[in-house]
Design a protein around this motif. Structure first.
Motif, PDB file in Angstrom:
ATOM      1  N   HIS A   1     -60.774  91.920 -15.488  1.00  0.00           N
ATOM      2  CA  HIS A   1     -61.625  93.109 -15.509  1.00  0.00           C
ATOM      3  C   HIS A   1     -61.198  94.082 -14.421  1.00  0.00           C
ATOM      4  CE1 HIS A   1     -65.600  95.005 -16.605  1.00  0.00           C
ATOM      5  NE2 HIS A   1     -65.267  95.673 -15.508  1.00  0.00           N
TER       6      HIS A   1
ATOM      7  N   ASN B   1     -61.609  98.292 -19.330  1.00  0.00           N
ATOM      8  CA  ASN B   1     -62.944  97.700 -19.344  1.00  0.00           C
ATOM      9  C   ASN B   1     -64.066  98.738 -19.326  1.00  0.00           C
ATOM     10  OD1 ASN B   1     -63.026  94.591 -19.195  1.00  0.00           O
ATOM     11  ND2 ASN B   1     -61.222  95.168 -17.985  1.00  0.00           N
ATOM     12  N   CYS B   2     -65.262  98.252 -19.592  1.00  0.00           N
ATOM     13  CA  CYS B   2     -66.487  99.056 -19.530  1.00  0.00           C
ATOM     14  C   CYS B   2     -66.431 100.265 -20.474  1.00  0.00           C
ATOM     15  CB  CYS B   2     -66.791  99.516 -18.096  1.00  0.00           C
ATOM     16  SG  CYS B   2     -66.937  98.153 -16.945  1.00  0.00           S
TER      17      CYS B   2
ATOM     18  N   SER C   1     -63.821  97.035 -25.695  1.00  0.00           N
ATOM     19  CA  SER C   1     -64.832  96.996 -24.631  1.00  0.00           C
ATOM     20  C   SER C   1     -65.851  98.104 -24.835  1.00  0.00           C
ATOM     21  CB  SER C   1     -64.172  97.151 -23.255  1.00  0.00           C
ATOM     22  OG  SER C   1     -63.818  98.504 -23.013  1.00  0.00           O
TER      23      SER C   1
ATOM     24  N   HIS D   1     -70.128  95.981 -20.833  1.00  0.00           N
ATOM     25  CA  HIS D   1     -70.919  96.293 -19.639  1.00  0.00           C
ATOM     26  C   HIS D   1     -72.289  96.645 -20.220  1.00  0.00           C
ATOM     27  CE1 HIS D   1     -71.413  99.013 -15.837  1.00  0.00           C
ATOM     28  NE2 HIS D   1     -72.573  98.926 -16.456  1.00  0.00           N
TER      29      HIS D   1
ATOM     30  N   SER E   1     -69.593  91.442 -19.027  1.00  0.00           N
ATOM     31  CA  SER E   1     -68.851  91.853 -17.833  1.00  0.00           C
ATOM     32  C   SER E   1     -69.751  91.929 -16.602  1.00  0.00           C
ATOM     33  CB  SER E   1     -68.212  93.222 -18.071  1.00  0.00           C
ATOM     34  OG  SER E   1     -67.323  93.148 -19.171  1.00  0.00           O
TER      35      SER E   1
ATOM     36  N   ASP F   1     -63.232  94.079 -10.845  1.00  0.00           N
ATOM     37  CA  ASP F   1     -63.851  95.341 -11.267  1.00  0.00           C
ATOM     38  C   ASP F   1     -63.281  96.505 -10.453  1.00  0.00           C
ATOM     39  OD1 ASP F   1     -65.451  96.997 -12.802  1.00  0.00           O
ATOM     40  OD2 ASP F   1     -67.229  96.728 -11.566  1.00  0.00           O
TER      41      ASP F   1
END
Ligand code: ZN
Length: 532
Positions: A60, A88-89, A181, A214, A243, A406
């Motif tokens: 991530h 990600n996210c 994602s 997320h 996540s 992250d």
């Protein structure tokens, strides 16, 4: 004859098995043999007193844009990470049909950086051409796809748009995206409903790819946020990755236990549910997430106009559900600015201090700082003390919990040298193995290594990575388990950790004797199997 033999170390294979005094032999970028191998190699490295393990895997990160400015991978390599998963996210750099919108809202983009590709495959080609220092896999992000198709419009997708989104996702997965994602606390993902999320997760399921999310909320309404993700996976039949799943400050005390039980119920239905945590109390996000949702309509130009209008200020400050409850509770000393082009002297300061310096209410100071950044306001980031330590520990105690940064991959020289993002960027693996696993006596070394290697490799379906065994790629880390530890602080985030000695990526030394070499041996890892 081997290219390389690592001798005399204690070797952990990444499966959780205990360490063994064996040699590791590497040839042609792969692990050729593990055992008593003699000295017949171009290079023999003495690893006496050190731990030899598979390279760590960070599933991530948000390095999608930064790797294009500097693909060296310094901050991750110097802590033993040999593979990172970007996108990600909900935020990926591709596809890029509405270029300006995608650029404006992309995490970590440097000012002036131009996105020159259209499709996901073209982006991966550009990334590979940069010769990354470590292996990189990429999710395709729902926020990015939605921006391309619906723009910033605060509304649900219609049937045609859902079909279009599905096709764009399929094309991206065909071209090598590793999964899909979503980021539901962010613009424009927060405008989507369960139907839209199920439709994108179904596309991931068609490919047996992971749907990572997320979730919409982890404090005020944590059970709604987590529940929506679990329902999405159940209805779509998708592999789920939740996540950075630690409840945020402001959630009720039982939230982490409740979340674990909720996941358990879904797992009992046969749904593949995974999750990960940031091994740090401080986490990053965009500064503009302090704004209420209505303020995003029309994009950044409109956001600037609203911030500049004094008559709208009270309405902008009235945000009943900000992304972080910390904001509603006015815990300004627990919010630290990490990036600003217009106010670089304020980086590293908390907002109580910034308010004092500006003689302003901290909330106004934040809105002013956003305004001063003008159309680059989406580049601004901060970190907040968002994760209660007791909840981090409870999650890490679970044997299926992965660990992540992250963060974004940074460097101490070159175009990224002044970028700060999170205290995990340079030290998350060392902090997990040192502060939590070893000093907190949370787990033994073999288990700590498994969490950073085979566990994430399996979550992401990575081909022949995450274990030290013949035939696998020679991604290897050599470190001192007694001294490994992170050195990052809020004021000095980009400090390299202690204890890392050698790191190999696809058989090439990326870090030797604690120093980054010039090698750039990383591969862009594309989803291998086709749709089923
Ligand atoms: Zn996130």
């Amino acid at each position: 004859m081997f290219d390389l033999i690592l001798k005399n170390g204690t070797v952990y294979d990444g499966t959780g098995a205990s360490g063994q005094r064996v040699d590791v032999g590497v040839r042609g970028g792969h692990i050729e043999a593990v055992g008593d191998l003699g000295n017949d190699a171009t290079e023999v490295i003495d690893c006496s007193g050190l731990t030899v393990a598979p390279g760590f895997i960070d599933i991530h990160t948000h390095s999608d844009a930064t790797l294009l400015s500097d693909a060296d991978g310094y901050s991750l390599l110097m802590q033993g990470v040999t593979t990172e998963i970007i996108g990600n996210c909900g935020f990926s750099c591709a596809p890029c049909m509405k270029r300006e919108l995608v650029e404006k809202f992309m995490i970590g983009r440097l000012p002036g950086q131009a996105f020159t590709w259209n499709s996901f495959g073209e982006y991966l080609d550009v990334l590979q051409a940069q010769k990354p220092g470590l292996n990189v896999g990429a999710y395709v992000g729902h926020n990015t796809v939605r921006l391309n198709i619906i723009g910033n419009e605060p509304r649900l997708a219609d049937e045609d748009e859902l079909t279009y989104m599905g096709n764009v996702l399929r094309q991206s997965l065909d071209e090598g995206a590793i999964g899909v994602s979503s980021g539901l606390e962010y613009n424009p993902g927060f405008h989507s409903d369960l139907q839209e999320l199920v439709s994108i997760a179904k596309v991931a399921a068609e490919y047996d790819a992971t749907y990572a999310t997320h979730v919409r909320n982890r404090d005020w309404q944590y059970e709604m946020g987590v529940g929506e993700a679990l329902a999405t996976a159940r209805l779509a039949g998708a592999r789920l990755q939740l996540s950075h799943l630690v409840p945020k400050v402001g959630a009720p005390e039982h939230a982490a236990d409740h979340i674990l039980e909720m996941m358990d119920w879904t797992k009992r239905l046969g749904i593949d549910v995974g999750y990960d945590v940031i091994p740090h109390e401080w986490g990053p996000t965009f500064l503009y997430t302090i704004l209420p949702r209505w303020a995003y309509e029309g994009g950044v130009k409109e956001m600037v106009r609203r911030l500049a209008d004094p008559s709208l200020r009270p309405k902008l400050k009235h945000n009943p559900f900000p992304q972080w409850k910390l904001v509603a509770e006015k815990r300004w000393s627990e919010l630290v600015l990490t990036r600003s082009g217009a106010n670089p002297e304020l980086i590293g300061l908390d907002f109580e201090e910034i308010g004092r310096r500006r003689n302003a209410d901290p909330h106004d100071a934040i809105l002013d700082i956003l305004l001063e950044e003008d159309e680059n306001m989406a580049d601004l980031t901060w970190v907040g003390k968002i994760s209660p330590d007791r909840d981090i520990r409870l999650m890490l105690e679970q044997s299926d919990c992965a660990v992540i940064s992250d963060a974004i991959t940074l460097n101490v020289t070159g175009p990224l040298k002044d970028v700060r993002f999170a205290p995990t960027a340079f030290g998350w693996t060392a902090r997990f193995l040192g502060h939590y696993a070893r000093d907190g006596a949370m787990m033994d070394l073999a288990e700590g290594i498994r969490r950073l290697t085979s566990l994430p490799a399996k979550r992401m379906n990575l081909d022949r990575r995450g274990e030290l065994r013949p035939g696998y790629f020679a991604d290897i880390v050599v470190f001192d388990a007694a001294s490994i530890g992170d050195n990052s602080t809020l004021q000095d985030m980009n400090a390299t950790p202690t204890g890392l000695v050698h790191v190999y990526v696809n058989g090439k030394a990326a870090v030797a004797d604690g120093k980054r070499t010039p090698a750039r041996a990383g591969q862009v890892v594309r989803r291998a199997s086709r749709r089923h």
